[in-house]
Motif scaffolding. Structure first.
Motif, PDB file in Angstrom:
ATOM      1  N   LEU A 160       0.847  -1.197   0.000  1.00 39.78           N
ATOM      2  CA  LEU A 160       0.000   0.000   0.000  1.00 39.78           C
ATOM      3  C   LEU A 160       0.879   1.242   0.000  1.00 39.78           C
ATOM      4  N   HIS A 161       0.706   2.097  -0.979  1.00 36.82           N
ATOM      5  CA  HIS A 161       1.468   3.349  -0.994  1.00 36.82           C
ATOM      6  C   HIS A 161       0.974   4.275   0.103  1.00 36.82           C
ATOM      7  N   GLY A 162      -0.346   4.328   0.259  1.00 33.58           N
ATOM      8  CA  GLY A 162      -0.929   5.189   1.283  1.00 33.58           C
ATOM      9  C   GLY A 162      -1.993   4.459   2.074  1.00 33.58           C
ATOM     10  N   ILE A 163      -2.073   4.766   3.365  1.00 32.22           N
ATOM     11  CA  ILE A 163      -3.181   4.291   4.190  1.00 32.22           C
ATOM     12  C   ILE A 163      -3.851   5.522   4.790  1.00 32.22           C
ATOM     13  N   THR A 164      -5.177   5.611   4.604  1.00 32.88           N
ATOM     14  CA  THR A 164      -5.976   6.671   5.206  1.00 32.88           C
ATOM     15  C   THR A 164      -6.786   6.037   6.318  1.00 32.88           C
ATOM     16  N   THR A 165      -6.730   6.611   7.515  1.00 24.18           N
ATOM     17  CA  THR A 165      -7.528   6.048   8.607  1.00 24.18           C
ATOM     18  C   THR A 165      -9.012   6.255   8.309  1.00 24.18           C
ATOM     19  N   HIS A 166      -9.460   7.525   8.298  1.00 24.35           N
ATOM     20  CA  HIS A 166     -10.887   7.802   8.124  1.00 24.35           C
ATOM     21  C   HIS A 166     -11.140   8.721   6.945  1.00 24.35           C
ATOM     22  N   ASN A 167     -12.254   8.486   6.257  1.00 27.33           N
ATOM     23  CA  ASN A 167     -12.739   9.419   5.254  1.00 27.33           C
ATOM     24  C   ASN A 167     -13.791  10.326   5.880  1.00 27.33           C
ATOM     25  N   GLU A 168     -13.495  11.613   5.939  1.00 30.79           N
ATOM     26  CA  GLU A 168     -14.481  12.630   6.319  1.00 30.79           C
ATOM     27  C   GLU A 168     -15.152  12.386   7.671  1.00 30.79           C
ATOM     28  N   PRO A 169     -14.391  12.495   8.756  1.00 31.17           N
ATOM     29  CA  PRO A 169     -15.011  12.311  10.083  1.00 31.17           C
ATOM     30  C   PRO A 169     -16.175  13.278  10.327  1.00 31.17           C
ATOM     31  N   TRP A 170     -16.145  14.473   9.747  1.00 31.61           N
ATOM     32  CA  TRP A 170     -17.271  15.414   9.930  1.00 31.61           C
ATOM     33  C   TRP A 170     -18.573  14.813   9.414  1.00 31.61           C
ATOM     34  N   VAL A 171     -18.519  14.137   8.258  1.00 31.15           N
ATOM     35  CA  VAL A 171     -19.740  13.550   7.699  1.00 31.15           C
ATOM     36  C   VAL A 171     -20.251  12.448   8.617  1.00 31.15           C
TER      37      VAL A 171
END
Ligand code: PNW
Length: 443
Positions: A160-171
């Motif tokens: 994996l080149h990138g790991i994102t924990t969360h997408n858009e916590p505000w939403v």
């Protein structure tokens, strides 16, 4: 003038983005558990066309041809998300050994095609088994998320080149737990505030654990941000816009980059402010390798609370009725760099639009509105870069038309058209435009 493609360096990351629930389908296959979105879709009136994600784009069964489709665009990155309930049906207890097989095939397929894999761990499809225990409002979910993150990295982290924990916590917090128009459909300001804290905390603790385990990927989070401006120069409107900006942007960015919540929103929340334990804020403020920003529109705020709708004012809007305002992207990026001088490399992880001209006619979709939208927003990124913002990449939302949450299949964000009756994929004119743009950029 320097042509647009010349304004981006040779190592710039260009991608397309999707998420698991919106495209995969196969909702009950290979041991996948129920997610809160599977459950939410059954709530009468929750989804505009009463649809669900059971089949969606059937991406789960069309992986190889979809990988070829991605490669045909000439992008060097693909952003997707991993469905937690595939990997761990209930979100606690047993991991499902078959759960990561699909994502391993996806990641290996990207690698063979020379495309960076950017995986998001949470693009909203929380296992219902965790919701039954309180979901993101329960502090234990934070630890369940860390275990899940470590499990994914152990199997796929080397690719994996990138790991994102969360997408858009505000939403998740605001639409899911305060307004209740997204899963899990809760309407409580107090719960939403606690959820936002647990999302941020789980992000920080997951980053710590992934690093301790020897992470080889770039680690970060994705925020949905807009440029927030007052409707008029009246002091009341200016104050209202400032508070709105604090609720949506600084509530997330201040903890991440400064280690504390903004005082104005804490004061507004009063007794509804989240419970924060000793050490939480330091965990949240872990340095990140990158920040992902999803940008669609600006937000215009009036003290009256009146919905300052762009449509009634003759301003251009997309099919979501979101104002098309590319300048807001430059303004936002410059503002982020000014507010947080140590900003890590920034990726626009989503940008795009749903448009009325998305119908298939004689085998073609002539989506000129989308081409203009993408071109102008890419130009806005270039202007921010010229002003010193550390821009590193840009990803179009979305690769293909898909399940647009509460709007069901009625809104189409893809640069590739999907005929849901046959699952035929047809690249729109915008896909041809993006492909040519990337060809020019490569030179
Ligand atoms: C994002 N809002 O969602 C998501 O990351 C995508 O999954 C989604 O398809 C895309 O944007 C288009 O909607 C958002 O109301 C949904 O402010 C709603 C809002 C913001 C982002």
């Amino acid at each position: 003038m320097n042509p647009l493609h010349r304004q981006f360096p040779a190592d710039f990351v260009w991608g397309v983005a999707t998420s698991s629930f919106q495209i995969e389908g196969a909702a009950h296959e290979d041991g996948k558990g129920e997610s809160i979105w599977d459950r939410f879709c059954k709530q009468p009136g929750a989804i505009a066309d009463a649809s669900n994600g059971d089949v969606a784009c059937d991406h789960f069964h069309r992986l190889d041809s979809d990988l070829d489709l991605i490669a045909s665009l000439g992008v060097n990155a693909y952003r997707f998300s991993i469905a937690w309930p595939r990997v761990q049906a209930l979100g606690h207890g047993e991991f499902n050994p078959r759960g990561l097989d699909f994502y391993e095939r996806l990641v290996d397929g990207l690698r063979q095609r020379g495309i960076q894999a950017w995986a998001t761990l949470n693009h909203w499809d929380l296992p219902q088994g965790l919701q039954d225990r309180g979901g993101w409002n329960d502090r234990d979910t934070v630890h369940r998320f860390v275990d899940y993150a470590r499990h994914v990295q152990a199997r796929l982290g080397d690719r994996l080149h990138g790991i994102t924990t969360h997408n858009e916590p505000w939403v998740i917090a605001t639409l899911g737990h305060d307004q209740g128009n997204f899963a899990p459909g809760i309407k409580s300001r107090k719960i939403a505030a606690q959820v936002s804290h647990h999302l941020l905390l789980s992000h920080g603790l997951a980053m710590q654990s992934l690093r301790a385990d020897g992470a080889k990927s770039q680690l970060g989070i994705v925020l949905n941000l807009s440029s927030t401006v007052p409707a008029t120069a009246m002091p009341a409107d200016i104050a209202a816009a400032d508070l709105a900006d604090s609720r949506s942007r600084r509530w997330y960015a201040d903890p991440l980059f400064k280690g504390h919540y903004p005082a104005d929103v804490l004061a507004e929340l009063g007794a509804d402010a989240p419970i924060v334990q000793a050490g939480d804020m330091a965990a949240i403020a872990q340095p990140m390798d990158y920040l992902g920003i999803n940008y669609y529109t600006r937000s215009v705020i009036a003290a009256s609370g009146e919905d300052w709708n762009a449509k009634g004012r003759g301003l251009p809007v997309s099919d979501m009725d979101w104002e098309i305002y590319p300048r807001g992207l430059t303004d936002l990026l410059v503002q982020m760099h000014r507010d947080y001088p140590a900003l890590p490399p920034v990726y626009i992880t989503e940008n795009g639009g749903a448009f009325k001209d998305d119908a298939l006619a004689q085998g073609r979709v002539q989506d000129d509105d989308r081409i203009a939208y993408l071109r102008e927003h890419i130009a806005a990124v270039a202007r921010a870069m010229q002003q010193g913002v550390p821009m590193a990449g840009y990803m179009v939302w979305s690769l293909m038309d898909n399940f647009e949450w509460a709007s069901g299949y009625l809104k189409r964000f893809g640069i590739v058209h999907v005929d849901y009756a046959t699952q035929a994929r047809t690249p729109k004119a915008s896909a041809e435009w993006y492909r040519q743009f990337l060809r020019d950029w490569r030179g």
